[in-house]
Design a protein around this motif. Structure first.
Motif, PDB file in Angstrom:
ATOM      1  N   VAL A  35     -19.440  40.777 -21.191  1.00 22.83           N
ATOM      2  CA  VAL A  35     -18.525  40.716 -20.045  1.00 22.83           C
ATOM      3  C   VAL A  35     -18.931  39.583 -19.104  1.00 22.83           C
ATOM      4  CG1 VAL A  35     -17.758  41.961 -17.982  1.00 22.83           C
ATOM      5  CG2 VAL A  35     -17.825  43.129 -20.182  1.00 22.83           C
ATOM      6  N   ILE A  36     -20.227  39.425 -18.896  1.00 26.80           N
ATOM      7  CA  ILE A  36     -20.710  38.327 -18.047  1.00 26.80           C
ATOM      8  C   ILE A  36     -20.332  36.981 -18.659  1.00 26.80           C
ATOM      9  CG2 ILE A  36     -22.806  37.161 -17.222  1.00 26.80           C
ATOM     10  CD1 ILE A  36     -23.990  40.050 -16.862  1.00 26.80           C
ATOM     11  N   ALA A  37     -20.501  36.838 -19.962  1.00 25.48           N
ATOM     12  CA  ALA A  37     -20.113  35.590 -20.634  1.00 25.48           C
ATOM     13  C   ALA A  37     -18.612  35.335 -20.478  1.00 25.48           C
ATOM     14  CB  ALA A  37     -20.499  35.639 -22.111  1.00 25.48           C
ATOM     15  N   ALA A  38     -17.807  36.370 -20.635  1.00 22.27           N
ATOM     16  CA  ALA A  38     -16.353  36.220 -20.456  1.00 22.27           C
ATOM     17  C   ALA A  38     -16.033  35.838 -19.018  1.00 22.27           C
ATOM     18  CB  ALA A  38     -15.641  37.518 -20.838  1.00 22.27           C
ATOM     19  N   GLY A  39     -16.745  36.461 -18.077  1.00 22.98           N
ATOM     20  CA  GLY A  39     -16.525  36.131 -16.665  1.00 22.98           C
ATOM     21  C   GLY A  39     -16.861  34.690 -16.346  1.00 22.98           C
ATOM     22  N   ILE A  40     -17.938  34.195 -16.942  1.00 22.89           N
ATOM     23  CA  ILE A  40     -18.311  32.785 -16.740  1.00 22.89           C
ATOM     24  C   ILE A  40     -17.239  31.883 -17.334  1.00 22.89           C
ATOM     25  CG2 ILE A  40     -19.973  31.002 -17.423  1.00 22.89           C
ATOM     26  CD1 ILE A  40     -22.150  33.238 -17.194  1.00 22.89           C
ATOM     27  N   ALA A  41     -16.793  32.201 -18.549  1.00 25.61           N
ATOM     28  CA  ALA A  41     -15.766  31.395 -19.212  1.00 25.61           C
ATOM     29  C   ALA A  41     -14.459  31.388 -18.428  1.00 25.61           C
ATOM     30  CB  ALA A  41     -15.531  31.909 -20.632  1.00 25.61           C
ATOM     31  N   LEU A  42     -14.144  32.532 -17.816  1.00 27.79           N
ATOM     32  CA  LEU A  42     -12.885  32.640 -17.070  1.00 27.79           C
ATOM     33  C   LEU A  42     -13.034  32.217 -15.605  1.00 27.79           C
ATOM     34  CD1 LEU A  42     -11.660  36.034 -18.551  1.00 27.79           C
ATOM     35  CD2 LEU A  42     -10.704  33.760 -19.004  1.00 27.79           C
ATOM     36  N   GLN A  43     -14.234  31.824 -15.207  1.00 27.34           N
ATOM     37  CA  GLN A  43     -14.518  31.361 -13.848  1.00 27.34           C
ATOM     38  C   GLN A  43     -14.040  32.375 -12.794  1.00 27.34           C
ATOM     39  OE1 GLN A  43     -12.860  27.421 -13.501  1.00 27.34           O
ATOM     40  NE2 GLN A  43     -14.223  26.594 -15.065  1.00 27.34           N
ATOM     41  N   GLU A  48     -14.294  39.171  -7.764  1.00 26.91           N
ATOM     42  CA  GLU A  48     -14.190  39.743  -9.101  1.00 26.91           C
ATOM     43  C   GLU A  48     -15.589  40.025  -9.668  1.00 26.91           C
ATOM     44  OE1 GLU A  48     -10.093  37.718 -10.723  1.00 26.91           O
ATOM     45  OE2 GLU A  48     -11.846  36.418 -10.459  1.00 26.91           O
ATOM     46  N   TRP A  49     -16.530  39.099  -9.421  1.00 23.07           N
ATOM     47  CA  TRP A  49     -17.917  39.320  -9.837  1.00 23.07           C
ATOM     48  C   TRP A  49     -18.501  40.552  -9.171  1.00 23.07           C
ATOM     49  CZ3 TRP A  49     -19.895  37.864 -14.043  1.00 23.07           C
ATOM     50  CH2 TRP A  49     -19.616  36.620 -14.610  1.00 23.07           C
ATOM     51  N   LEU A  50     -18.114  40.795  -7.942  1.00 24.36           N
ATOM     52  CA  LEU A  50     -18.611  41.963  -7.225  1.00 24.36           C
ATOM     53  C   LEU A  50     -18.220  43.249  -7.953  1.00 24.36           C
ATOM     54  CD1 LEU A  50     -20.023  43.049  -4.659  1.00 24.36           C
ATOM     55  CD2 LEU A  50     -17.786  43.029  -3.567  1.00 24.36           C
ATOM     56  N   PHE A  51     -16.964  43.361  -8.336  1.00 23.53           N
ATOM     57  CA  PHE A  51     -16.498  44.544  -9.070  1.00 23.53           C
ATOM     58  C   PHE A  51     -17.203  44.680 -10.414  1.00 23.53           C
ATOM     59  CE2 PHE A  51     -12.688  44.063  -6.308  1.00 23.53           C
ATOM     60  CZ  PHE A  51     -12.724  45.320  -5.732  1.00 23.53           C
ATOM     61  N   ILE A  52     -17.308  43.574 -11.138  1.00 23.28           N
ATOM     62  CA  ILE A  52     -17.952  43.590 -12.456  1.00 23.28           C
ATOM     63  C   ILE A  52     -19.421  43.989 -12.319  1.00 23.28           C
ATOM     64  CG2 ILE A  52     -18.724  42.108 -14.370  1.00 23.28           C
ATOM     65  CD1 ILE A  52     -15.734  42.707 -14.527  1.00 23.28           C
ATOM     66  N   THR A  53     -20.111  43.405 -11.356  1.00 24.17           N
ATOM     67  CA  THR A  53     -21.539  43.693 -11.160  1.00 24.17           C
ATOM     68  C   THR A  53     -21.763  45.160 -10.800  1.00 24.17           C
ATOM     69  OG1 THR A  53     -21.930  41.413 -10.461  1.00 24.17           O
ATOM     70  CG2 THR A  53     -23.596  43.051  -9.856  1.00 24.17           C
ATOM     71  N   ILE A  54     -20.961  45.685  -9.897  1.00 23.86           N
ATOM     72  CA  ILE A  54     -21.098  47.100  -9.515  1.00 23.86           C
ATOM     73  C   ILE A  54     -20.857  48.002 -10.716  1.00 23.86           C
ATOM     74  CG2 ILE A  54     -20.049  48.956  -8.153  1.00 23.86           C
ATOM     75  CD1 ILE A  54     -19.656  46.831  -5.910  1.00 23.86           C
ATOM     76  N   ALA A  55     -19.838  47.698 -11.500  1.00 25.52           N
ATOM     77  CA  ALA A  55     -19.537  48.516 -12.677  1.00 25.52           C
ATOM     78  C   ALA A  55     -20.698  48.491 -13.671  1.00 25.52           C
ATOM     79  CB  ALA A  55     -18.249  48.020 -13.343  1.00 25.52           C
ATOM     80  N   ILE A  56     -21.243  47.312 -13.925  1.00 29.53           N
ATOM     81  CA  ILE A  56     -22.363  47.196 -14.860  1.00 29.53           C
ATOM     82  C   ILE A  56     -23.567  47.979 -14.357  1.00 29.53           C
ATOM     83  CG2 ILE A  56     -24.105  45.574 -15.741  1.00 29.53           C
ATOM     84  CD1 ILE A  56     -21.790  43.490 -15.952  1.00 29.53           C
ATOM     85  N   LEU A  57     -23.915  47.802 -13.092  1.00 27.02           N
ATOM     86  CA  LEU A  57     -25.097  48.470 -12.546  1.00 27.02           C
ATOM     87  C   LEU A  57     -24.934  49.983 -12.501  1.00 27.02           C
ATOM     88  CD1 LEU A  57     -26.104  45.969  -9.729  1.00 27.02           C
ATOM     89  CD2 LEU A  57     -27.144  46.258 -11.994  1.00 27.02           C
ATOM     90  N   VAL A 109     -10.020  43.232 -14.350  1.00 29.83           N
ATOM     91  CA  VAL A 109     -10.422  41.916 -13.842  1.00 29.83           C
ATOM     92  C   VAL A 109     -10.212  40.837 -14.897  1.00 29.83           C
ATOM     93  CG1 VAL A 109     -12.410  40.534 -13.101  1.00 29.83           C
ATOM     94  CG2 VAL A 109     -12.068  42.834 -12.150  1.00 29.83           C
ATOM     95  N   LEU A 110     -10.687  41.076 -16.103  1.00 33.45           N
ATOM     96  CA  LEU A 110     -10.606  40.033 -17.138  1.00 33.45           C
ATOM     97  C   LEU A 110      -9.182  39.798 -17.613  1.00 33.45           C
ATOM     98  CD1 LEU A 110     -13.812  40.895 -19.192  1.00 33.45           C
ATOM     99  CD2 LEU A 110     -13.542  39.156 -17.426  1.00 33.45           C
ATOM    100  N   LEU A 111      -8.418  40.874 -17.825  1.00 35.78           N
ATOM    101  CA  LEU A 111      -7.044  40.690 -18.266  1.00 35.78           C
ATOM    102  C   LEU A 111      -6.182  40.014 -17.202  1.00 35.78           C
ATOM    103  CD1 LEU A 111      -6.354  43.977 -20.276  1.00 35.78           C
ATOM    104  CD2 LEU A 111      -6.740  41.667 -21.163  1.00 35.78           C
ATOM    105  N   HIS A 112      -6.472  40.301 -15.955  1.00 37.34           N
ATOM    106  CA  HIS A 112      -5.770  39.641 -14.850  1.00 37.34           C
ATOM    107  C   HIS A 112      -5.966  38.135 -14.948  1.00 37.34           C
ATOM    108  CE1 HIS A 112      -5.411  38.002 -10.769  1.00 37.34           C
ATOM    109  NE2 HIS A 112      -4.479  38.916 -10.601  1.00 37.34           N
ATOM    110  N   ARG A 113      -7.162  37.708 -15.303  1.00 37.00           N
ATOM    111  CA  ARG A 113      -7.464  36.285 -15.441  1.00 37.00           C
ATOM    112  C   ARG A 113      -6.822  35.682 -16.685  1.00 37.00           C
ATOM    113  NH1 ARG A 113      -9.933  32.651 -11.974  1.00 37.00           N
ATOM    114  NH2 ARG A 113     -10.719  33.906 -10.266  1.00 37.00           N
ATOM    115  N   ILE A 114      -6.812  36.440 -17.770  1.00 39.36           N
ATOM    116  CA  ILE A 114      -6.276  35.926 -19.035  1.00 39.36           C
ATOM    117  C   ILE A 114      -4.763  35.795 -18.977  1.00 39.36           C
ATOM    118  CG2 ILE A 114      -5.958  36.477 -21.485  1.00 39.36           C
ATOM    119  CD1 ILE A 114      -8.792  37.731 -21.385  1.00 39.36           C
TER     120      ILE A 114
END
Length: 115
Positions: A35-43, A48-57, A109-114
């Motif tokens: 997911v982090i790699a996808a987030g980097i690729a999708l900039q 958005e990183w905040l939501f992803i980071t909280i979910a992962i942690l 988050v990711l689908l919104h970007r895609i």
């Protein structure tokens, strides 16, 4: 400061032990890295990183708690114990709910970007 350093060492040792002995934790870390790699690729934006980071942690933290509870239950009830089984199943359910929540957040988050 010495107490903090000592506490941090113990915490890191616990994470290392969980990594070494718990397959689900390794799978969850791998999923997080993807997911982090996808987030980097999708900039992703910082929000958005905040939501992803909280979910992962939250998922990884829940898995650490689950592992801890399972080990304590095994220590306190070495044989079959219905109460220990219920406690383990309940905590596993908590991890499952956290994982579903993280999947929803990640997809949102990711689908919104895609798209």
């Amino acid at each position: 400061m010495k107490r903090f350093t000592q506490s941090a060492r113990h915490a890191v040792r616990g994470i290392r032990e969980t990594w070494k002995h718990e397959r689900n934790f390794r799978i969850q870390v791998l999923a997080a890295l993807l997911v982090i790699a996808a987030g980097i690729a999708l900039q992703l934006a910082w929000s958005e990183w905040l939501f992803i980071t909280i979910a992962i942690l939250l998922v990884l933290g829940a898995e650490l708690l689950n592992t801890s509870l399972e080990r304590l239950a095994d220590l306190l009830s070495p044989g079959h114990s219905e109460a220990a089984r219920r406690a383990k199943d309940t905590m596993a359910g908590a991890v499952l709910l956290q994982a579903f929540g993280a999947i929803l957040i990640g997809c949102g988050v990711l689908l919104h970007r895609i798209l």
